[in-house]
Design a protein around this motif. Structure first.
Motif, PDB file in Angstrom:
ATOM      1  N   MET A  57      -4.684  -6.019   9.928  1.00  0.00           N
ATOM      2  CA  MET A  57      -3.222  -5.428  10.749  1.00  0.00           C
ATOM      3  C   MET A  57      -3.138  -4.361  11.456  1.00  0.00           C
ATOM      4  N   ASN A  58      -4.336  -3.432  11.646  1.00  0.00           N
ATOM      5  CA  ASN A  58      -4.807  -2.502  12.036  1.00  0.00           C
ATOM      6  C   ASN A  58      -4.632  -3.443  14.180  1.00  0.00           C
ATOM      7  N   THR A  59      -5.449  -4.761  13.616  1.00  0.00           N
ATOM      8  CA  THR A  59      -5.368  -4.757  14.903  1.00  0.00           C
ATOM      9  C   THR A  59      -4.743  -5.730  15.440  1.00  0.00           C
ATOM     10  N   TYR A  60      -3.710  -6.405  14.578  1.00  0.00           N
ATOM     11  CA  TYR A  60      -2.295  -6.749  15.186  1.00  0.00           C
ATOM     12  C   TYR A  60      -1.709  -5.965  16.470  1.00  0.00           C
ATOM     13  N   PHE A  61      -1.280  -5.044  15.284  1.00  0.00           N
ATOM     14  CA  PHE A  61       0.001  -3.792  16.064  1.00  0.00           C
ATOM     15  C   PHE A  61      -0.618  -3.258  16.456  1.00  0.00           C
ATOM     16  N   SER A  62      -0.120  -3.220  17.318  1.00  0.00           N
ATOM     17  CA  SER A  62      -0.129  -1.897  18.741  1.00  0.00           C
ATOM     18  C   SER A  62      -1.059  -0.485  18.341  1.00  0.00           C
ATOM     19  N   GLU A  63      -0.444   0.061  17.727  1.00  0.00           N
ATOM     20  CA  GLU A  63      -0.386   1.223  16.423  1.00  0.00           C
ATOM     21  C   GLU A  63      -1.534   0.789  15.070  1.00  0.00           C
ATOM     22  N   PRO A  64      -2.582   1.514  14.757  1.00  0.00           N
ATOM     23  CA  PRO A  64      -2.512   1.222  13.162  1.00  0.00           C
ATOM     24  C   PRO A  64      -1.771   1.460  12.095  1.00  0.00           C
ATOM     25  N   VAL A  65      -1.769   0.316  11.192  1.00  0.00           N
ATOM     26  CA  VAL A  65      -0.960   0.664   9.564  1.00  0.00           C
ATOM     27  C   VAL A  65      -1.291   2.072   9.060  1.00  0.00           C
ATOM     28  N   VAL A  66      -2.686   2.484   8.711  1.00  0.00           N
ATOM     29  CA  VAL A  66      -3.252   3.071   8.141  1.00  0.00           C
ATOM     30  C   VAL A  66      -3.950   3.814   8.807  1.00  0.00           C
ATOM     31  N   VAL A  67      -4.509   5.222   8.633  1.00  0.00           N
ATOM     32  CA  VAL A  67      -5.433   5.985   9.113  1.00  0.00           C
ATOM     33  C   VAL A  67      -5.688   7.186   7.544  1.00  0.00           C
ATOM     34  N   SER A  68      -6.944   7.888   8.659  1.00  0.00           N
ATOM     35  CA  SER A  68      -7.784   8.273   7.155  1.00  0.00           C
ATOM     36  C   SER A  68      -6.891  10.105   7.335  1.00  0.00           C
ATOM     37  N   ALA A  69      -6.641  10.735   5.963  1.00  0.00           N
ATOM     38  CA  ALA A  69      -5.471  11.601   6.213  1.00  0.00           C
ATOM     39  C   ALA A  69      -5.952  13.042   6.678  1.00  0.00           C
ATOM     40  N   ARG A  75     -11.982   7.787   2.699  1.00  0.00           N
ATOM     41  CA  ARG A  75     -12.567   7.570   1.529  1.00  0.00           C
ATOM     42  C   ARG A  75     -11.932   8.799   1.353  1.00  0.00           C
ATOM     43  N   GLY A  76     -11.626   9.866   2.625  1.00  0.00           N
ATOM     44  CA  GLY A  76     -11.026  10.973   1.632  1.00  0.00           C
ATOM     45  C   GLY A  76      -9.943  11.249   1.382  1.00  0.00           C
ATOM     46  N   GLY A  77      -9.188   9.954   1.291  1.00  0.00           N
ATOM     47  CA  GLY A  77      -7.418   9.941   1.955  1.00  0.00           C
ATOM     48  C   GLY A  77      -7.488   8.821   3.224  1.00  0.00           C
ATOM     49  N   ALA A  78      -6.252   8.413   2.474  1.00  0.00           N
ATOM     50  CA  ALA A  78      -5.267   7.528   3.598  1.00  0.00           C
ATOM     51  C   ALA A  78      -4.110   7.676   3.424  1.00  0.00           C
ATOM     52  N   ARG A  79      -3.186   7.656   4.650  1.00  0.00           N
ATOM     53  CA  ARG A  79      -1.849   7.426   4.713  1.00  0.00           C
ATOM     54  C   ARG A  79      -1.040   6.063   5.417  1.00  0.00           C
ATOM     55  N   LEU A  80      -0.007   5.409   5.098  1.00  0.00           N
ATOM     56  CA  LEU A  80       0.544   4.505   6.017  1.00  0.00           C
ATOM     57  C   LEU A  80       0.903   5.736   7.231  1.00  0.00           C
ATOM     58  N   THR A  81       1.068   4.962   8.620  1.00  0.00           N
ATOM     59  CA  THR A  81       1.397   5.540   9.880  1.00  0.00           C
ATOM     60  C   THR A  81       3.005   4.775   9.947  1.00  0.00           C
ATOM     61  N   ALA A  82       3.767   5.599  11.136  1.00  0.00           N
ATOM     62  CA  ALA A  82       5.344   5.310  11.395  1.00  0.00           C
ATOM     63  C   ALA A  82       5.106   3.871  10.945  1.00  0.00           C
ATOM     64  N   THR A  83       4.026   3.122  12.280  1.00  0.00           N
ATOM     65  CA  THR A  83       4.198   1.569  11.865  1.00  0.00           C
ATOM     66  C   THR A  83       3.800   1.080  10.452  1.00  0.00           C
ATOM     67  N   GLY A  84       3.454   1.270  10.147  1.00  0.00           N
ATOM     68  CA  GLY A  84       2.548   0.919   8.693  1.00  0.00           C
ATOM     69  C   GLY A  84       3.633   0.919   7.641  1.00  0.00           C
ATOM     70  N   ARG A  85       4.716   1.998   7.668  1.00  0.00           N
ATOM     71  CA  ARG A  85       5.544   1.970   7.188  1.00  0.00           C
ATOM     72  C   ARG A  85       7.057   1.033   7.436  1.00  0.00           C
ATOM     73  N   LYS A  86       7.164   1.092   9.034  1.00  0.00           N
ATOM     74  CA  LYS A  86       8.124   0.046   8.975  1.00  0.00           C
ATOM     75  C   LYS A  86       7.623  -1.325   8.827  1.00  0.00           C
ATOM     76  N   VAL A  87       6.023  -1.702   8.468  1.00  0.00           N
ATOM     77  CA  VAL A  87       5.708  -3.696   8.834  1.00  0.00           C
ATOM     78  C   VAL A  87       6.211  -3.081   7.064  1.00  0.00           C
ATOM     79  N   LEU A  88       5.814  -2.323   6.375  1.00  0.00           N
ATOM     80  CA  LEU A  88       5.907  -2.475   4.547  1.00  0.00           C
ATOM     81  C   LEU A  88       7.841  -2.434   4.237  1.00  0.00           C
ATOM     82  N   ASP A  89       8.333  -1.569   5.297  1.00  0.00           N
ATOM     83  CA  ASP A  89      10.205  -1.474   4.840  1.00  0.00           C
ATOM     84  C   ASP A  89      10.118  -3.144   5.628  1.00  0.00           C
ATOM     85  N   SER A  90       9.738  -3.181   6.175  1.00  0.00           N
ATOM     86  CA  SER A  90      10.379  -4.629   7.621  1.00  0.00           C
ATOM     87  C   SER A  90       9.595  -6.160   6.338  1.00  0.00           C
TER      88      SER A  90
END
Lengths: 118, 118
Positions: A57-69, A75-90
């Motif tokens: 997914m990070n490769t397909y979208f222009s911004e990553p969908v998940v980044v380290s927190a 491994r120390g924690g990760a969160r959705l980016t704004a793009t990741g949230r848009k993809v999930l919501d969509s």
């Protein structure tokens, strides 16, 4: 009484990138657990597999969908980016719209099912 | 310019029976070729596999979806029953409705894609 059929929506973003129930569940689990490893455990998926799915997914979208927190090792924690949230919501929105658009046809189709012994 | 994503609709009729693009393509190929063997060849699927997929549908629905054309051995020719035609038509209609219901969301999602080098 026949159970209503359930649908799965698979989106071929491009020939190499499928967005379906599995990737959506992974994004949602990362959002809820704040960790790729914990999300993988919840979905009974190896860390390697979870990371591979995110990477496609990070490769397909222009911004990553998940980044380290916190920067650094994801491994120390990760969160959705704004793009990741848009993809999930969509994806969730499209699932709902598709279900709603075909609800009557699904019920008719289920009406053709053989009655099962109780 | 990003290619519009394509969707696949998978319908879990019950926990054992999935109706998706593969079974729909098989029904359509049997309708067009009048033969399970020819349909299997067209879809690069063994006769055994084609027959197994038909059998799962024949089990789920109250009437078979495919029968032999002349009675006797189904290798000698096969055709869709009225139920088989309803299932195929219903699937194609649901695909179309689902696509239409989410077309705008799909376009928005594709708008988040990275631009690929030409």
């Amino acid at each position: 009484m026949t159970r209503a059929p359930e649908i799965e929506l698979r989106i071929n973003l491009d020939p190499e990138t499928l967005l379906g129930p599995g990737k959506a569940a992974l994004l949602q689990a990362i959002d809820e657990t704040g960790s790729i490893a914990a999300a993988g455990r919840r979905l009974e998926m190896s860390y390697k597999r979870a990371w591979y799915l995110i990477d496609t997914m990070n490769t397909y979208f222009s911004e990553p969908v998940v980044v380290s927190a916190k920067g650094g090792n994801s491994r120390g924690g990760a969160r959705l980016t704004a793009t990741g949230r848009k993809v999930l919501d969509s994806y969730r929105r499209m699932e709902k719209k598709a279900r709603s658009a075909i609800a009557r046809d699904l019920a008719n189709l289920a009406g053709l099912a053989a009655q099962k012994e109780p």
